[in-house]
Structures are given as C-alpha cells and as structure tokens.
Scaffold this active site. Sequence first.
Site, PDB file in Angstrom:
ATOM      1  N   ARG A  69       0.855 -39.887 -18.310  1.00  0.00           N
ATOM      2  CA  ARG A  69       0.594 -40.486 -17.000  1.00  0.00           C
ATOM      3  C   ARG A  69       0.709 -42.005 -17.059  1.00  0.00           C
ATOM      4  NH1 ARG A  69      -1.735 -37.570 -12.894  1.00  0.00           N
ATOM      5  NH2 ARG A  69      -2.200 -35.391 -13.383  1.00  0.00           N
ATOM      6  N   LYS A  75      -1.529 -23.719 -17.781  1.00  0.00           N
ATOM      7  CA  LYS A  75      -0.529 -24.210 -16.837  1.00  0.00           C
ATOM      8  C   LYS A  75       0.830 -24.311 -17.525  1.00  0.00           C
ATOM      9  CE  LYS A  75      -1.591 -27.323 -13.772  1.00  0.00           C
ATOM     10  NZ  LYS A  75      -1.971 -28.627 -13.175  1.00  0.00           N
ATOM     11  N   ARG A 108     -10.271 -26.585  -6.722  1.00  0.00           N
ATOM     12  CA  ARG A 108      -9.861 -27.273  -7.950  1.00  0.00           C
ATOM     13  C   ARG A 108     -10.248 -28.741  -7.850  1.00  0.00           C
ATOM     14  NH1 ARG A 108      -5.052 -30.466  -7.769  1.00  0.00           N
ATOM     15  NH2 ARG A 108      -4.258 -31.064  -9.828  1.00  0.00           N
ATOM     16  N   THR A 128       1.739 -25.738  -6.161  1.00  0.00           N
ATOM     17  CA  THR A 128       2.564 -26.920  -5.885  1.00  0.00           C
ATOM     18  C   THR A 128       3.424 -26.750  -4.628  1.00  0.00           C
ATOM     19  OG1 THR A 128       2.740 -27.313  -8.279  1.00  0.00           O
ATOM     20  CG2 THR A 128       4.051 -28.713  -6.837  1.00  0.00           C
TER      21      THR A 128
END
Length: 340
Positions: free
Chosen positions: A73, A212, A32, A270
């Site tokens: 972000r 996701k 990734r 994760t």
Amino acid sequence: MPAMEYYGTLGPACASADCLAEMFEAGMTGMRLNLSHVTLKGASAQLAAFHEAAGRVGVAAKLLVDLQGPELRVGSMEMPVELTEGSPIMLGQGGIPVPALLLPYLEPGQTVLLDDGKLLLTVTENRGASVCARVERNTGGTLRGRKSIALPGVRGLRPPALTEADMENIRCAAEYGVTGVMQPFVRDRADLLAVRQALDANGGRQIRLFAKIENLDGVGQLDELLPACDEIVIARGDLGNAVPLWELPALQKRIAARCCAAGKPFMVVTQMLASMENSPVPTRAEVSDIFNAVVDGATSVMVTGETAVGRYPAETIRYLVKTAEAAEQWLRSREKADED
C-alpha cells in the site's frame, strides 16, 4: 449448503446506529471493517453502534475484519494528491510514500497500479531512494494514503503475512466481537497457518478464517488453501489487476467451481453495486453479476465502498439481498423442474 450471508462495509456513510439498524432490517447479516485504514480500538465507536443496531433489530450479526497482511500500500499522506494524465510523479523519497522493499523492482518501463488499478503509472527512472514515473493516458484522479499498489509481472516480493498492526488487532479481536478474519493476498498455505496460529494463541479459536484470493499465487495454490481456511473470498479488485480484465470472469468461475467441488463456502466481492455509491438504483449489469455469483454457488456476497462511503447504504443492502434471494428462488425452481 449454509444460508446466504450478506455483508456491508463499515464506514462514515453508515456510522450511526439508526442507519445500521435500517441495513439490518433490509437483510444484512454482518459487516466488514477494513483494518488497513483503522484499528479495532480506533473504530470502537463505530463498533459500538454496529452491536447496538444488531441488538435493536435482533440479529446475531457477524463482524469480519480485513487485515493488512502482505498487501502493498501507499503510505499515510496528510493530503490527497491529484494526478493528471501525462503528469510526472515521484515515488519514494520526496514523493508519494511507498514501501522501501518495492524500490528495487521499479525499473524503467515497469507498470504501477494504484488504488485497485484506478491509477496507472509507468516508471521512467530509478534513482535508488526515489523513482520517477508518469501518469498514463486515460487515467488520473485523486490518490489518498493507504491505497493499494500492484506491480504487474513482478515476482519475488514477499512481505510478511502479518504486520505489527495485524498482530495488535488479532490480540483484541475476541474482545470486540470479531467472528471472522479475512487474510488478504494469500500466497500459500503458510500465510493461512500464520494467521490461524496467531488467532488460536490470542483467544480466537472460534474466529473463522477467510482466505482472500487476490493474486495468481493464491489461484495456483487454491487446492492447498481450501482445507486451511473456513471460506474463500474471490476478491476481484486486485485479482482484476493480476490478469487482463476480460479474463477475470473465467477466473472467477474457475475458483467458484473448485470451491463447489470441494464443498468449501465462498464469497464474491468488489464492485457488486458500485454505481450505488452515487445512485439509488443499480445497473442491470450489477444485479446480473450478483445473480450469477449466487447461481455459481456463492454463499456470501459483500459490498464495500457502496456502504462505507456511498450515499445509499440501506438501499444498497436491499438490492444485494433481494437479487440474491431471486437467484436462490430461480435455483429452487430449476431443481423442482428437474425432479418433475
């Protein structure tokens, strides 16, 4: 079910073709690249090393790119900032750069989670263009640019599904050998359709689409998302910010069970081997986590910082693969026992 896929994440710790070849030899099937921090063009040297290593080992490696998408972000920062417990901090004008659309939602008392929840702030005053906050107890550390922001409990924020940078990366995805695009923070079917249409219009019809699941909107819309993507990603970093952490395992199992019932492949990501960023051996809890994800039906597992910035990228992949293989072997033995 499809064969298991094992993904690492590209980063400075595994930038050389030699290191990447060792990771492929350990069983890695793909990697990734997080496009929140770099562009495909900007990562051309890393990608060349990736393709060279895969060719050297004889692996038809898969390349996934993680778009910026609607994730919120911190802006770019020239230098990291050290945050200490109880210290004041400014967000917005004159302080930590944050998206302007967030500012109206940062009312006194609002919690702000930074960097996948590693840093916890509480808003104390909203001055319009800038917001005062404090670092809460038991948190603190180094904040770098482009790290995630989450506002627990806030509804109504809806950034566009694709940024300009996302569109630029999509336009050249096929050229760089991208095989899959991961859309973060999927909220509904419309987000996935926007990405699919952009890929199809730019020579990417063959590129797979990964949804996701990182917020409760995505969880609530799961039945609509399943037919609109090729694979679901249970992304536990920000999903763990959306609910109390002790509720996350049950949520993961609910999503996994729904995917299995629909025959939809899913990936778990994760902190699967987080301790291996600094240790050559994982914890017992971490290998149990991988094992249970596979037993629950996962067809892909991925590590992130463990290979991107960790000290033991090849050993990390070895543990990831060996543990998943042990889970598959256990499943086969259980099936055989049931038949007998």
